[in-house]
Write an enzyme that holds these catalytic residues in place. Structure first.
Site, PDB file in Angstrom:
ATOM      1  CG  HIS A  51      -1.868  -1.165   1.261  1.00 45.79           C
ATOM      2  ND1 HIS A  51      -2.456  -1.611   2.428  1.00 45.79           N
ATOM      3  CD2 HIS A  51      -2.308  -1.996   0.291  1.00 45.79           C
ATOM      4  CE1 HIS A  51      -3.210  -2.669   2.161  1.00 45.79           C
ATOM      5  NE2 HIS A  51      -3.133  -2.918   0.880  1.00 45.79           N
TER       6      HIS A  51
ATOM      7  CD  GLU B 283      -3.352  -5.627  -5.180  1.00 44.72           C
ATOM      8  OE1 GLU B 283      -2.747  -6.622  -4.729  1.00 44.72           O
ATOM      9  OE2 GLU B 283      -4.100  -4.922  -4.492  1.00 44.72           O
TER      10      GLU B 283
ATOM     11  CD  GLU C  50      -4.616  -9.424  -1.781  1.00 46.13           C
ATOM     12  OE1 GLU C  50      -3.833  -8.448  -1.763  1.00 46.13           O
ATOM     13  OE2 GLU C  50      -5.832  -9.327  -1.588  1.00 46.13           O
TER      14      GLU C  50
END
Length: 401
Positions: free
Chosen positions: A232, A262, A358
């Site tokens: 982030h 992503e 992820e």
């Protein structure tokens, strides 16, 4: 003119189209009311952005003011500040009361006008502040207080067909942003310029596909070099260099619903050490996706991926969980914490849930292949397994730009 109301109803204009049909919100409220009955709650006072949006369709902008949704056995009433005028009523399912700023705590007086004193009050223990709890006690004088946030979260874990359709559209828009980002990656381009290209493409596509929606909060994190080490990390003005590792993160927001894409990329070329780490993370990603099927627990999936990485001497480079639920959430509100791919979550995957895979490996600076490697797809759990609704390709074959 010295006498000002504490609250009033300002039904200005006509109701606007909401993200879902009235029957969808009625079904959600019915589910909450069943939980309230089981918990012995007379009225729930919801204060978080995600809970209010889930049950009413209204996504508030606080700006220092409190907002709420009061749900009783018969009513669903949003409580909003006068600064927003009639917009909260137009954009909510159910009724709305506007409170005024003319004296402190008119928000709680407006809630009291719905609940009455001495009732069993449901509240969000993971959102209401200590100060808010004190005001709840003072104004509502509840005979009992019961946390309802876990019950509401469990309800949100199971998506309706309409929710899945919206999430599917969000995943498609995320892909649009991904391709727009890839198209502008060049040596010498700043991170911020690449990020803006992805954001602009997604906002234009959301406006095209959802002409009656409100538009806000779509964003991109695009990182390069060392800035890829955290998932982030904010965007900077760093200029891209040949051989840089890149992290593409697109986040379209449609009516409070968050989706994500992503990907790891490289500028021009990737050295052998970087390719080895990247391909190992891609293999982890594919293995993890193969585990997402009904009957598996989040903890079991996590332990299997841990073992997969440990066999390759890479587990020490993992820094967080492998995935999470999707729905009404964003980077500043919401989190369906009961459905995260972590060691301490025993939730069982069931049809109708939506979850990401992820995996990310972060290699520290100074080591071969340094940087953060991350892939992210969104999957809908089905009766037979899982459907991947992310379309943008992953891996070196497409993402050395």
């Amino acid at each position: 003119m010295t006498e000002r109301p504490e609250s009033y109803r300002f039904h200005n204009g006509t109701k606007a189209p909401l993200p879902f049909a009235p029957a969808e919100y009625d079904a959600r409220l019915a589910g909450l009311r069943r939980s309230m009955a089981e918990l012995g709650v007379d009225a729930s006072v919801l204060t978080s952005m995600h809970a209010i949006a889930y049950y009413s369709g209204f996504l508030y902008c606080s700006f220092g003011r409190p907002y709420g949704l009061v749900v009783t056995n018969t009513d669903s009433i949003t409580i909003s500040a006068g600064i927003d005028a009639g917009q909260p009523w137009r954009r909510c399912h159910g009724d709305n009361i506007t409170y005024t700023d003319w004296q402190r705590d008119n928000f709680w007086r407006a809630i009291l006008s719905v609940t009455g004193p001495g009732r069993a009050i449901g509240y969000e223990a993971d959102h209401l502040t200590l100060q808010g709890m004190g005001k709840l006690d003072h104004f509502l004088q509840p005979r009992a207080k019961v946390a309802v946030n876990d019950a509401a979260m469990r309800q949100r874990l199971h998506k309706s067909a309409a929710e899945i359709a919206l999430i599917r559209e969000g995943a498609r828009v995320a892909d649009v942003g991904g391709y727009a980002i890839r198209d502008v990656i060049r040596e010498g381009t700043r991170e911020i310029d690449v990020a803006m290209a992805g954001r602009d493409a997604m906002e234009a596509e959301i406006a095209r596909a959802f002409p009656e929606a409100e538009y806000r909060d779509t964003w991109v994190w695009f990182q390069s070099g060392l800035n890829t080490d955290g998932a982030h990390n904010p965007v900077t003005a760093r200029r891209l260099e040949r051989g840089d590792i890149l992290s593409l993160n697109t986040f379209p927001m449609i009516s409070g619903y968050y989706t994500a894409l992503e990907r790891t990329l490289f500028v021009g070329e990737a050295d052998d050490a970087s390719l080895a780490i990247w391909e190992a993370n891609v293999a982890t990603h594919e293995y993890g996706m193969s585990l997402l099927k009904p009957g598996f627990t989040c903890a079991a999936v996590t332990q299997k991926i841990n073992a997969f990485l440990a066999e390759r001497d890479l587990l020490q480079y993992r820094t967080f969980g492998y995935g999470h639920s999707f729905g009404v959430l964003s980077h500043y509100y919401g989190r369906e914490a009961g459905l995260e791919l972590r060691e301490d979550i025993d939730a069982v995957l069931e049809p109708g849930m939506v979850i990401s895979m992820e995996p990310m490996l972060t290699i520290p600076a100074g080591q071969p292949g340094a940087g953060g490697y991350r892939e992210h797809d969104i999957l809908v759990i089905t009766e037979e397994g899982a459907e991947n609704i992310t379309g943008y390709p992953y891996g070196p074959g497409f993402n050395i730009v």
